[in-house]
Design a protein around this motif. Structure first.
Motif, mmCIF file in Angstrom:
data_model
loop_
_atom_site.group_PDB
_atom_site.id
_atom_site.type_symbol
_atom_site.label_atom_id
_atom_site.label_comp_id
_atom_site.label_asym_id
_atom_site.label_seq_id
_atom_site.Cartn_x
_atom_site.Cartn_y
_atom_site.Cartn_z
ATOM 1 N N TYR A 157 10.080 2.665 5.005
ATOM 2 C CA TYR A 157 10.354 1.480 4.206
ATOM 3 C C TYR A 157 9.345 1.378 3.071
ATOM 4 C CZ TYR A 157 13.467 0.166 7.947
ATOM 5 O OH TYR A 157 14.485 0.165 8.847
ATOM 6 N N ARG A 158 9.851 0.935 1.926
ATOM 7 C CA ARG A 158 8.974 0.744 0.772
ATOM 8 C C ARG A 158 9.377 -0.533 0.037
ATOM 9 N NH1 ARG A 158 12.756 4.197 -0.937
ATOM 10 N NH2 ARG A 158 13.596 3.987 -3.026
ATOM 11 N N LEU A 159 8.424 -1.098 -0.639
ATOM 12 C CA LEU A 159 8.616 -2.316 -1.413
ATOM 13 C C LEU A 159 9.416 -2.004 -2.672
ATOM 14 C CD1 LEU A 159 7.753 -5.317 -1.663
ATOM 15 C CD2 LEU A 159 5.735 -4.516 -2.875
ATOM 16 N N ALA A 160 10.283 -2.914 -3.058
ATOM 17 C CA ALA A 160 11.021 -2.839 -4.320
ATOM 18 C C ALA A 160 10.599 -4.050 -5.152
ATOM 19 C CB ALA A 160 12.522 -2.823 -4.070
ATOM 20 N N PRO A 161 9.393 -4.003 -5.737
ATOM 21 C CA PRO A 161 8.821 -5.199 -6.374
ATOM 22 C C PRO A 161 9.627 -5.725 -7.555
ATOM 23 C CG PRO A 161 7.521 -3.258 -6.905
ATOM 24 C CD PRO A 161 8.539 -2.838 -5.885
ATOM 25 N N THR A 189 0.809 -1.220 0.000
ATOM 26 C CA THR A 189 0.000 0.000 0.000
ATOM 27 C C THR A 189 0.837 1.263 0.000
ATOM 28 O OG1 THR A 189 -0.175 -0.007 2.411
ATOM 29 C CG2 THR A 189 -1.918 -1.151 1.164
ATOM 30 N N GLY A 190 2.163 1.113 0.143
ATOM 31 C CA GLY A 190 3.030 2.280 0.088
ATOM 32 C C GLY A 190 4.035 2.311 1.218
ATOM 33 N N GLU A 191 4.808 3.352 1.216
ATOM 34 C CA GLU A 191 5.887 3.552 2.174
ATOM 35 C C GLU A 191 5.343 3.712 3.590
ATOM 36 O OE1 GLU A 191 9.770 6.036 1.340
ATOM 37 O OE2 GLU A 191 8.101 7.358 1.859
ATOM 38 N N LYS A 192 6.031 3.074 4.555
ATOM 39 C CA LYS A 192 5.562 3.136 5.941
ATOM 40 C C LYS A 192 6.735 3.162 6.904
ATOM 41 C CE LYS A 192 1.182 0.892 5.305
ATOM 42 N NZ LYS A 192 0.129 0.224 5.967
ATOM 43 N N LEU A 232 14.474 -6.474 -1.555
ATOM 44 C CA LEU A 232 13.012 -6.425 -1.677
ATOM 45 C C LEU A 232 12.405 -5.190 -1.017
ATOM 46 C CD1 LEU A 232 12.080 -10.156 -1.114
ATOM 47 C CD2 LEU A 232 11.898 -8.839 -3.230
ATOM 48 N N VAL A 233 13.141 -4.595 -0.100
ATOM 49 C CA VAL A 233 12.660 -3.428 0.630
ATOM 50 C C VAL A 233 13.756 -2.371 0.593
ATOM 51 C CG1 VAL A 233 12.077 -2.577 2.944
ATOM 52 C CG2 VAL A 233 11.111 -4.721 2.140
ATOM 53 N N ARG A 234 13.329 -1.135 0.391
ATOM 54 C CA ARG A 234 14.255 -0.007 0.434
ATOM 55 C C ARG A 234 13.890 0.868 1.621
ATOM 56 N NH1 ARG A 234 14.511 -1.468 -4.593
ATOM 57 N NH2 ARG A 234 16.332 -1.323 -5.864
ATOM 58 N N CYS A 235 14.887 1.530 2.161
ATOM 59 C CA CYS A 235 14.692 2.364 3.341
ATOM 60 C C CYS A 235 15.248 3.754 3.066
ATOM 61 C CB CYS A 235 15.426 1.729 4.518
ATOM 62 S SG CYS A 235 15.324 2.669 6.032
#
Length: 116
Positions: A72-76, A29-32, A60-63
């Motif tokens: 943190y956000r997903l790097a799909p 759902t987005g950065e959290k 898989l996750v970027r910060c």
């Protein structure tokens, strides 16, 4: 063939853990910030941080830092190797389903041709 070691050094092993998959689902759902992730997955902050570290190590996750917070956000795009691997099996399943469908259609044609 030597069995794979139980590590988290690649995407396959990283997503093998149910808790890490839950974190990835939350990040869809987005950065959290960590606090929001902790709330959403009902785990302790140290557990979430440990899983985020593993997900970050495999890309898989970027910060990013936002003041004192870390977001943190997903790097799909890093899921591509997993997607490519699963796609082979999806094609095999679809091929089998197509053959079943063809067989059932043939049976239906035979039944219609016999007058029953």
């Amino acid at each position: 063939m030597v069995p794979r070691a139980s590590t988290t050094s690649d995407v396959f092993n990283a997503v093998g853990d149910v808790h890490r998959r839950a974190i990835l689902d939350v990040l869809l759902t987005g950065e959290k910030p960590v606090g929001a992730i902790v709330r959403d997955v009902s785990m302790s902050q140290p557990q979430v941080s440990r899983h985020l570290r593993v997900l970050g190590e495999v890309g898989l996750v970027r910060c990013r830092a936002d003041g004192r917070r870390r977001l943190y956000r997903l790097a799909p795009e890093q899921l591509q190797p997993l997607h490519d691997w699963v796609a082979k099996y999806e094609r095999a399943i679809n091929d089998r389903l197509d053959r079943i469908e063809d067989y059932l259609e043939e049976l239906q044609r035979q039944g219609e041709g016999s007058g029953t």
